[in-house]
Design a protein around this motif. Structure first.
Motif, short mmCIF file in Angstrom:
data_model
loop_
_atom_site.label_atom_id
_atom_site.label_comp_id
_atom_site.label_asym_id
_atom_site.label_seq_id
_atom_site.Cartn_x
_atom_site.Cartn_y
_atom_site.Cartn_z
N PHE A 13 0.87 -1.17 0.00
CA PHE A 13 0.00 0.00 0.00
C PHE A 13 0.91 1.22 0.00
N ARG A 14 0.68 2.12 -0.92
CA ARG A 14 1.57 3.28 -0.97
C ARG A 14 1.28 4.23 0.19
N SER A 15 2.34 4.73 0.79
CA SER A 15 2.20 5.71 1.86
C SER A 15 3.01 6.94 1.45
N ALA A 16 2.40 8.12 1.59
CA ALA A 16 3.06 9.33 1.09
C ALA A 16 3.25 10.33 2.22
N MET A 17 4.27 11.18 2.06
CA MET A 17 4.57 12.16 3.10
C MET A 17 4.96 13.49 2.49
N ILE A 18 4.63 14.56 3.21
CA ILE A 18 5.15 15.88 2.83
C ILE A 18 5.80 16.52 4.07
N ALA A 19 6.76 17.38 3.82
CA ALA A 19 7.39 18.16 4.90
C ALA A 19 7.45 19.60 4.45
N THR A 20 7.05 20.50 5.31
CA THR A 20 7.04 21.93 4.94
C THR A 20 8.44 22.52 5.04
N GLU A 21 8.56 23.74 4.56
CA GLU A 21 9.77 24.50 4.88
C GLU A 21 9.74 24.77 6.39
N ARG A 22 10.82 25.33 6.93
CA ARG A 22 10.83 25.61 8.38
C ARG A 22 9.74 26.62 8.70
N LEU A 23 9.06 26.38 9.79
CA LEU A 23 7.88 27.19 10.09
C LEU A 23 8.27 28.58 10.60
N PRO A 24 7.46 29.58 10.26
CA PRO A 24 7.68 30.91 10.84
C PRO A 24 7.55 30.83 12.36
N ALA A 25 8.24 31.73 13.08
CA ALA A 25 8.35 31.63 14.54
C ALA A 25 6.99 31.56 15.23
N ASP A 26 6.00 32.38 14.77
CA ASP A 26 4.71 32.38 15.48
C ASP A 26 3.98 31.04 15.32
N VAL A 27 4.08 30.42 14.15
CA VAL A 27 3.44 29.12 13.92
C VAL A 27 4.21 28.03 14.68
N ASP A 28 5.51 28.14 14.62
CA ASP A 28 6.41 27.19 15.29
C ASP A 28 6.07 27.10 16.79
N ALA A 29 5.77 28.25 17.38
CA ALA A 29 5.52 28.29 18.83
C ALA A 29 4.15 27.70 19.19
N LYS A 30 3.30 27.48 18.19
CA LYS A 30 1.92 27.09 18.48
C LYS A 30 1.60 25.61 18.20
N LEU A 31 2.28 25.04 17.21
CA LEU A 31 1.88 23.70 16.75
C LEU A 31 2.73 22.60 17.37
N MET A 32 2.08 21.66 18.00
CA MET A 32 2.70 20.43 18.47
C MET A 32 4.01 20.67 19.23
N THR A 33 3.94 21.53 20.22
CA THR A 33 5.15 21.92 20.94
C THR A 33 5.71 20.80 21.80
N MET A 34 4.90 19.74 22.08
CA MET A 34 5.40 18.63 22.90
C MET A 34 6.25 17.67 22.07
#
Ligand SMILES: Cc1cc2nc3c(=O)[nH]c(=O)nc-3n(C[C@H](O)[C@H](O)[C@H](O)COP(=O)(O)OP(=O)(O)OC[C@H]3O[C@@H](n4cnc5c(N)ncnc54)[C@H](O)[C@@H]3O)c2cc1C
Length: 444
Positions: free
Chosen positions: A273-294
């Motif tokens: 079964f094919r499994s696909a992935m994407i990775a973003t560029e490095r997140l801007p600081a405000d987004v970085d501080a908010k998403l999945m910080t654990m």
């Protein structure tokens, strides 16, 4: 004969290769180069992913000579492409296992699942693979509906009451939204005995560690024929340039078993079964501080499950894509849309990497480990959750090859059991996936 699933295509342009190149670990020698001369050994291992290398590790610890052969560079298969989610569960829940096979079997399966995480930690420690950044931060299952949440919470309650496992905890809607940074979930269940790893660093680190201990790992050495040894027990493996004679063989080719007719019989055990992935560029600081910080790993409860995690200051988002083939562009845009639906602040963040690979599903949704004949052991079918499990199961496969009898509970498979109507697997997978997508879309 089965048509090969994929040809020996180049390595995908993954975030993991980018990070390994940046760390200088991508080009460090991991093996003995292609096999050029005939060898005789106790155990031959086909496949240099987690399964094959874990088997080699277990054999080398017991002082048993072995040789590892891979058609590609170490980590070319799923072990170098996966999401790096290290989990302590199977696709089948422990209550479901207990209901069907009894509490003792559920206890043993639970032990095996948690042993997998312990084994990842011990390999990282033993081979000093700090670059793999293994973090036992836990895994959060995020519920997309009240019904899904109730199922997850009931499972956690059962595991606590019946197996004495206190590592699963229910999180409220507010806690889940705070943790993930997404309003898309109604709650979740945290499994503390889980985490994340950089998968390519992990597989390369094990290979380098084994090579330093004298285990021969031959990359770019495709096994083209497997024959019984003449006049005695054992096998003969033929490659383009040389022959390997061994008393025992371990086949650890998983979803890539169809690369060559020599190992294609093991592909019939599986539905790739094919499994696909994407990775973003490095997140801007405000987004970085908010998403999945654990920095945990996160999965959602829809049938065509998506999962996500952070790495290198980026968001990684993955999911099954039954409709495309490895190397094709399909599926990535759908993944980006799904990511933005959960995290609207990523709408203007560029996707920097996208890649895919094959996972190996089985009909009973559990890995299969066993003997296909007197001289051959196989370990395949991790159902997309093989980082920890293959690291463990490969070691049990080595024990089987040595005539030991590890208690593998429901993972034990007596001989090969080809999937019925295997030639119809591709249209079958698409049909099931389309049905699941429809059910997810209408929210049932
Ligand atoms: C995109 C993706 C995301 C995933 N995400 C996760 C995740 O987050 N967490 C998780 O736990 N699991 C995940 N998985 C699954 C996990 O990666 C696999 O279960 C695991 O890597 C299997 O390891 P393996 O050693 O058995 O197989 P592989 O790593 O695939 O190795 C098999 C090897 O066999 C070799 N081979 C095949 N045929 C021959 C032959 N004839 N001769 C010589 N060599 C041969 C291939 O070249 C290949 O290198 C993911 C998989 C994919 C593809």
């Amino acid at each position: 004969m089965l048509a090969p699933l994929v040809s020996t295509s180049p390595q995908p342009d993954s975030l993991w290769r980018h990070l390994a190149a940046r760390a200088g670990t991508l080009d460090l020698p991991v093996g003995a180069g292609p096999l050029t001369r005939d060898v005789q050994t106790d155990v031959a291992i086909v496949g240099a992913g987690y399964s094959g290398l874990a088997a080699a590790y277990a054999l080398s610890k017991r002082g048993v000579p072995c040789v590892v052969l891979d058609a590609n560079p170490v980590g070319w298969g799923a072990s170098g492409r996966n999401g790096g989610v290290v989990s302590s569960k199977f696709r089948v829940s422990f209550p479901a296992i207990a209901a069907r096979y009894g509490l003792d079997v559920a206890k043993r399966m639970h032990r095996l699942a948690h042993d997998g995480v312990r084994v990842v930690q011990s390999l990282v420690d033993e081979f000093a693979i700090s670059g793999a950044e293994f973090q036992r931060t836990g895994s959060l299952r995020c519920a997309h509906s009240e019904r899904a949440l109730a199922t997850c919470v009931a499972e956690a309650d059962w595991v606590r009451a019946s197996l004495g496992d206190r590592s699963m905890k229910a999180l409220s809607r507010a806690q889940t939204q705070h943790e993930t940074g997404s309003t898309g979930f109604v709650g979740g269940v945290l499994s503390e005995d889980a985490g994340t790893i950089l998968p390519l660093e992990y597989v390369l680190g094990i290979a380098r560690g084994l090579a330093a201990r004298g285990v021969p790992i031959h990359e770019s050495t495709r096994v083209e024929a497997i024959e019984p040894a003449r006049g005695g027990p054992g096998v003969v493996l033929r490659t383009a340039a040389a022959t390997v004679r061994a008393r025992q063989l371990i086949v650890a080719t998983n979803a890539y078993s169809g690369l060559n007719p020599a190992t294609a019989a093991y592909q019939r055990e599986l539905v790739p079964f094919r499994s696909a992935m994407i990775a973003t560029e490095r997140l801007p600081a405000d987004v970085d501080a908010k998403l999945m910080t654990m920095q945990r790993s996160y999965t959602e409860t829809r049938r065509m499950m998506k999962w996500f995690r952070r790495a290198d200051g980026r968001m990684l988002f993955g999911g099954r894509d039954a409709f495309g083939k490895e190397g094709q562009d399909t599926g990535f845009e759908a993944l980006r849309r799904a990511m933005i639906a959960l995290f609207p602040e990523l709408a203007d963040v560029r996707v920097a990497f996208r890649w895919s690979g094959y996972v190996a599903m089985t009909f009973n949704a559990l890995p299969h480990v066993g003997r296909s004949d007197d001289a051959t052991v196989f370990c395949v079918g991790y159902n997309g959750a093989g980082v920890a499990m293959a690291s463990l199961v490969g070691q049990h496969a080595a024990a089987l090859a040595l005539g030991e009898r590890p208690d593998l509970a429901l993972l034990a498979q007596d001989g090969l059991r080809p999937v019925p109507f295997h030639s119809l697997r591709a249209p079958g997978v698409r049909l099931v996936a389309a049905w699941y997508q429809l059910l997810d879309a209408v929210g049932v």
